[in-house]
Write an enzyme that holds these catalytic residues in place. Structure first.
Site, short mmCIF file in Angstrom:
data_model
loop_
_atom_site.label_atom_id
_atom_site.label_comp_id
_atom_site.label_asym_id
_atom_site.label_seq_id
_atom_site.Cartn_x
_atom_site.Cartn_y
_atom_site.Cartn_z
N TRP A 1 50.88 -14.08 34.40
CA TRP A 1 51.61 -15.33 34.17
C TRP A 1 51.15 -16.11 32.94
CZ3 TRP A 1 47.42 -18.31 34.05
CH2 TRP A 1 46.32 -17.91 34.80
N LYS B 1 58.17 -5.90 36.27
CA LYS B 1 57.90 -6.87 37.34
C LYS B 1 57.18 -8.07 36.73
CE LYS B 1 54.58 -7.66 40.34
NZ LYS B 1 54.63 -9.14 40.41
N GLU C 1 54.23 -13.46 39.97
CA GLU C 1 54.70 -14.34 41.04
C GLU C 1 54.85 -15.78 40.55
OE1 GLU C 1 52.46 -12.02 41.08
OE2 GLU C 1 51.81 -11.43 43.07
N THR D 1 43.15 -4.90 39.72
CA THR D 1 44.51 -4.35 39.84
C THR D 1 44.69 -3.18 38.88
OG1 THR D 1 45.28 -6.56 40.42
CG2 THR D 1 46.96 -4.96 39.86
N LEU E 1 49.99 11.75 37.93
CA LEU E 1 49.69 12.30 36.59
C LEU E 1 50.57 11.67 35.51
CD1 LEU E 1 48.99 16.10 37.08
CD2 LEU E 1 47.39 14.32 36.39
N GLU F 1 45.87 -3.42 29.83
CA GLU F 1 45.23 -4.54 29.12
C GLU F 1 44.59 -5.41 30.18
OE1 GLU F 1 44.84 -4.79 26.04
OE2 GLU F 1 46.33 -3.40 25.24
N GLY G 1 40.78 -7.64 31.54
CA GLY G 1 40.16 -8.92 31.20
C GLY G 1 39.28 -8.90 29.97
N CYS H 1 42.95 -13.76 28.02
CA CYS H 1 41.99 -12.64 28.11
C CYS H 1 40.99 -12.73 26.97
CB CYS H 1 42.71 -11.31 27.99
SG CYS H 1 44.08 -11.13 29.09
N GLU I 1 34.94 -13.17 34.28
CA GLU I 1 36.08 -13.82 33.65
C GLU I 1 36.52 -15.01 34.50
OE1 GLU I 1 39.88 -11.71 33.20
OE2 GLU I 1 39.83 -12.37 31.11
N LYS J 1 35.75 -0.57 27.19
CA LYS J 1 34.99 -0.81 28.42
C LYS J 1 35.94 -1.31 29.52
CE LYS J 1 30.84 -2.80 27.15
NZ LYS J 1 30.00 -3.66 26.28
N GLY K 1 40.04 -2.31 29.26
CA GLY K 1 41.27 -1.54 29.38
C GLY K 1 41.38 -0.30 28.53
P1 ADP Z 1 46.01 -12.20 37.78
O1 ADP Z 1 44.71 -12.54 38.43
O2 ADP Z 1 46.05 -12.39 36.32
O3 ADP Z 1 47.20 -12.71 38.50
P2 ADP Z 1 46.60 -9.60 38.83
O4 ADP Z 1 46.05 -8.30 38.37
O5 ADP Z 1 46.35 -9.99 40.25
O6 ADP Z 1 46.03 -10.64 37.82
O7 ADP Z 1 48.16 -9.68 38.60
C1 ADP Z 1 48.79 -9.25 37.42
C2 ADP Z 1 50.12 -8.62 37.80
O8 ADP Z 1 49.86 -7.48 38.60
C3 ADP Z 1 51.03 -9.52 38.62
O9 ADP Z 1 52.37 -9.30 38.25
C4 ADP Z 1 50.79 -9.03 40.03
O10 ADP Z 1 51.87 -9.27 40.92
C5 ADP Z 1 50.62 -7.55 39.79
N1 ADP Z 1 49.89 -6.85 40.87
C6 ADP Z 1 48.92 -7.34 41.68
N2 ADP Z 1 48.50 -6.38 42.54
C7 ADP Z 1 49.21 -5.26 42.27
C8 ADP Z 1 49.24 -3.93 42.81
N3 ADP Z 1 48.45 -3.57 43.80
N4 ADP Z 1 50.08 -3.04 42.25
C9 ADP Z 1 50.88 -3.39 41.23
N5 ADP Z 1 50.91 -4.62 40.69
C10 ADP Z 1 50.10 -5.56 41.19
#
Ligand code: ADP
Length: 492
Positions: free
Chosen positions: A159, A183, A186, A239, A251, A257, A259, A292, A394, A464, A467
């Site tokens: 976000w 996607k 949220e 994540t 595969l 990308e 933190g 980041c 972070e 590292k 990413g």
């Molecule tokens: P942040 O802490 O910056 O929100 P996240 O890694 O939790 O970082 O979220 C970044 C994106 O990854 C968001 O769009 C979130 O909905 C999505 N996300 C979180 N968990 C998963 C998952 N298990 N699989 C795929 N996408 C995910």
């Protein structure tokens, strides 16, 4: 103007964009979206799950062959047209972003829309760069490689800079002949959805699809969908690792990308004014530190420490924190209650550390209309060590730690003593030291005497835990959104 953003968010409420059209989620579920500056839910976003993911992927799959057959420059022209359209809609998009992210309209939202539009325009011109090679293999065999699209690309973004990250993922993927299912995060679904809606003016249906929803249900289903052949992701390390595991099962390649804990090293001979200004930009105070590449560790030569801290505090103290729609506001609100709690947690850790001092800066709004807003005064810590969680983990908030060193080698060692390796800066007038630092710093993006943000055609990406892979450049498009085929033609 606020009414316009609210009204737009209402029209986009409870919708994905699939196959060229706004579409309701199959299970009919929505989730509330917060205005973090006021603490009010202002609209609802569609909660995507496996059925919506499948519909979007099928739309992308159906459109991809015809899209790939278009000459690359034609695809690029359409992508560039979208960039122009985004510039025309700059104010509307900035207002929508301001509403859902709480980022300040003047210092952040307009700037981001224009940077995103620039990325669309930039990639729009790169269609003819999707070149292969000829290889001197044998005099009677013509040997060459060609770059082909991968197919359907899944893109997942956070976000903090939604439109910039959307552009960095969607544009190279599309110009290279792929179709995309994205996607959104949220917390910030609407400006991304609006860009996708605008883009339909130029892109054929199904070429760009956008879903909103939660990570595991919607993002996870996207990563796991068998027809998705590449994932490009920006977000947390945790994540990123989950996604890398799922991608390994299929595969398929990933660009991740993740933190950062970016060091800023200020040597004894640095131009202090420039370094202080560089820190203001580097810590991303105007983005509440939600970056980041936030310069969250500042290593300063002992002789400059007190002067540097005083000047940095003076600059940040002049900044206004409050209503993000106010043209005089410099710093808006933190994105969510969870993120707010996380930032507070690290500030508390720092404050409780013996010998450390938290310097709170900036002018916090007293307007009762924003009493429920998630505002945090920037904190500059002194007296912490590089071992503190404040300096290791972070935070994603307006928090930095100024730490002293005596020797150049010590500064480099402290900067590299991190699990992350995204960005780093060094500030000095000594050319030899500057060059040495660029060679020795463990980071994917190193700058001397400046602190620019992501720039078109400069490869951006970490090493590292920060990413895998690069973004923003021609290289990123060719290396991460195409697959190479080797062709040998026997001419005898
Ligand atoms: P942040 O802490 O910056 O929100 P996240 O890694 O939790 O970082 O979220 C970044 C994106 O990854 C968001 O769009 C979130 O909905 C999505 N996300 C979180 N968990 C998963 C998952 N298990 N699989 C795929 N996408 C995910």
């Amino acid at each position: 103007m606020i009414v316009t953003a609210h009204a737009l968010a209402k029209t986009l409420s409870g919708k994905h964009l699939i196959d060229g059209k706004l579409a309701s989620p199959q299970l009919g579920k929505n989730f509330p979206v917060l205005n973090p500056a006021t603490g009010e839910d202002f609209s609802e976003a569609a909660s995507g799950e496996a059925g919506d993911v499948n519909a979007a992927v099928q739309a992308a799959l159906k459109s991809q062959k015809a899209w790939a057959k278009k000459p690359a420059r034609e695809r690029g022209k359409l992508v560039a047209e979208v960039g122009r359209l985004l510039s025309e809609h700059q104010e509307e998009l900035a207002q929508l972003m301001c509403l859902e992210t709480g980022k300040a309209i003047r210092t952040e939202c307009r700037v981001e829309v224009s940077a995103a539009a620039d990325i669309w325009t930039f990639y729009g011109g790169l269609g003819s760069e999707l070149k292969g090679e000829t290889i001197p293999f044998s005099h009677d065999m013509l040997t060459l490689t060609q770059r082909e699209p991968i197919g359907v690309v899944g893109a997942i973004i956070p976000w903090n800079v939604p439109l910039l990250l959307m552009a960095l993922k969607v544009c190279p993927a599309l110009v290279a002949g792929n179709c995309v299912v994205m996607k959104s995060a949220e917390e910030a679904p609407f400006c991304v959805l609006r860009v996708a809606e605008l883009a339909q003016k130029f892109l054929p249906p199904g070429v760009l699809n956008v879903l909103s929803g939660f990570g595991p249900e919607c993002g996870g289903a996207l990563v796991e969908h068998p027809a998705v052949r590449k994932i490009t992701f920006t977000g947390s390390v945790e994540t990123g690792k989950i996604i890398a595991h799922s991608a390994a099962e299929k595969l398929i390649p990933t660009t991740l990308e993740l933190g950062g804990k970016s060091p800023m090293i200020v040597l004894e001979d640095a131009d202090l004014d420039r370094a202080v200004q560089g820190a203001v930009i580097g810590v991303r105070f105007t983005r509440q530190g939600q970056s980041c590449t936030c310069a969250s560790r500042i290593f300063i030569h002992r002789s400059l420490h007190d002067e540097f801290v005083a000047r940095l505090m003076a600059k940040v103290n002049a900044m206004k924190i409050g209503n993000p729609f106010d043209e005089t506001t410099d710093i808006g609100s933190i994105i969510s209650p969870q993120q707010f709690a996380r930032v507070r947690k690290y500030i508390d850790i720092g404050e409780k550390t013996p010998g450390a001092k938290a310097h709170y800066c900036g002018q916090l709004t007293k307007d009762p209309q924003f009493a429920q807003g998630l505002f945090v005064q920037p904190v500059i810590f002194t007296g912490l060590t590089n071992a503190s969680p404040v300096a290791r983990e972070e935070i994603f908030g307006p928090v930095t730690s100024v730490m002293m060193f005596d020797e150049f080698d010590e500064a480099i060692a402290m900067a590299n003593d991190s699990s992350y390796g995204l960005a780093a800066t060094v500030w000095t007038r000594d050319l030899a030291k500057a060059l040495q630092a660029t060679q020795r710093l463990e980071a994917g993006f190193v700058q001397v005497n400046q602190n620019l943000v992501v720039q078109a055609n400069l490869s951006y990406g970490g090493i590292k835990d920060s990413g895998l892979g690069k973004e923003a450049s021609c290289e990123a498009m060719c290396e991460h959104f195409t697959q190479k085929k080797t062709i040998i033609i026997n001419m005898r």
